[in-house]
Design an enzyme around this catalytic site. Structure first.
Site, PDB file in Angstrom:
ATOM      1  N   HIS A 120       9.566  43.056  32.333  1.00  0.00           N
ATOM      2  CA  HIS A 120       8.900  43.313  33.614  1.00  0.00           C
ATOM      3  C   HIS A 120       9.901  43.828  34.654  1.00  0.00           C
ATOM      4  O   HIS A 120       9.598  44.745  35.425  1.00  0.00           O
ATOM      5  CB  HIS A 120       8.249  42.035  34.145  1.00  0.00           C
ATOM      6  CG  HIS A 120       6.955  41.671  33.476  1.00  0.00           C
ATOM      7  ND1 HIS A 120       6.874  41.393  32.135  1.00  0.00           N
ATOM      8  CD2 HIS A 120       5.698  41.551  33.975  1.00  0.00           C
ATOM      9  CE1 HIS A 120       5.615  41.090  31.835  1.00  0.00           C
ATOM     10  NE2 HIS A 120       4.879  41.189  32.937  1.00  0.00           N
ATOM     11  N   HIS A 170      11.356  33.644  32.423  1.00  0.00           N
ATOM     12  CA  HIS A 170      12.648  34.324  32.386  1.00  0.00           C
ATOM     13  C   HIS A 170      13.690  33.579  33.206  1.00  0.00           C
ATOM     14  O   HIS A 170      13.374  32.984  34.241  1.00  0.00           O
ATOM     15  CB  HIS A 170      12.550  35.755  32.928  1.00  0.00           C
ATOM     16  CG  HIS A 170      12.052  36.748  31.931  1.00  0.00           C
ATOM     17  ND1 HIS A 170      12.715  37.039  30.755  1.00  0.00           N
ATOM     18  CD2 HIS A 170      10.952  37.536  31.939  1.00  0.00           C
ATOM     19  CE1 HIS A 170      12.038  37.962  30.079  1.00  0.00           C
ATOM     20  NE2 HIS A 170      10.967  38.264  30.781  1.00  0.00           N
TER      21      HIS A 170
END
Length: 202
Positions: A120, A170
């Site tokens: 992302h 993440h």
């Protein structure tokens, strides 16, 4: 010069990740985000993080391509999608190479593939700056306000990266590594577009 610096920076983040010396900090950041979660923040971060997925990014690119056609920037359309395909390929290969497991904490969404670097974050730091750059180059009103355009774009990209840590999928090093390699790819593509613009004007 900037591209080389960003590649070196990525290497530094990769070294931190592999060595494990930054792991405790990575863990504490995820845990801190878990502590500040609120229902409305969860909804906001889940909405923001979607701007980094292909299912939303590709339609945005297609809509923007219509604008590029209006300005007869056909080669920029080619570069935009080439940049996207290159970034996706590089991200997939790097994830497979480093094979870092996802954070083992409370995740708000389920992610299955490896963690480093953040896809992302790479998506956001390649495509949105390139779109911002093209808009500034094409539209005089925006060109006069290019610093503001770049600041808003940069802030938006950073928030997308933060959302990945907030929802627990993440680590900071994943996001930072994604930003570094993503911005490097953007700068390479920007330079190519500038060269093509000069050739087109001749």
């Amino acid at each position: 010069m900037y591209v080389m610096f960003l590649f070196i920076l990525f290497g530094g983040f990769a070294a931190l990740m592999i060595s494990g010396v930054f792991q405790e900090v990575d863990n504490q950041i995820i845990l801190w985000f878990e502590k500040i979660r609120l229902p409305f923040l969860n909804d906001a971060m889940l909405a923001v993080t979607d701007f980094g997925i292909s299912a939303l990014l590709v339609p945005i690119m297609l809509i923007f391509s219509v604008v590029l056609i209006m300005y007869k920037r056909y080669y920029s359309i080619m570069l935009l999608f080439l940049l996207y395909i290159t970034e996706k390929t590089v991200n997939h290969e790097l994830k497979g190479l480093f094979a870092r497991e996802r954070p083992a904490f409370d995740q708000l969404v389920n992610e299955t593939y490896y963690s480093f670097p953040s896809g992302h974050s790479m998506n956001a730091s390649t495509i949105y700056p390139f779109i911002a750059y093209l808009l500034v180059e094409m539209i005089p009103w925006l060109k006069k306000r290019k610093i503001m355009v770049y600041l808003i774009t940069g802030l938006f990209v950073i928030v997308i990266g933060i959302s990945r840590m907030y929802i627990g999928v993440h680590y900071l090093t994943d996001v930072a590594g994604g930003f570094a390699i993503g911005l490097a790819l953007f700068l390479i593509c920007k330079k190519i577009d500038e060269k093509l613009s000069v050739i087109r004007q001749k």
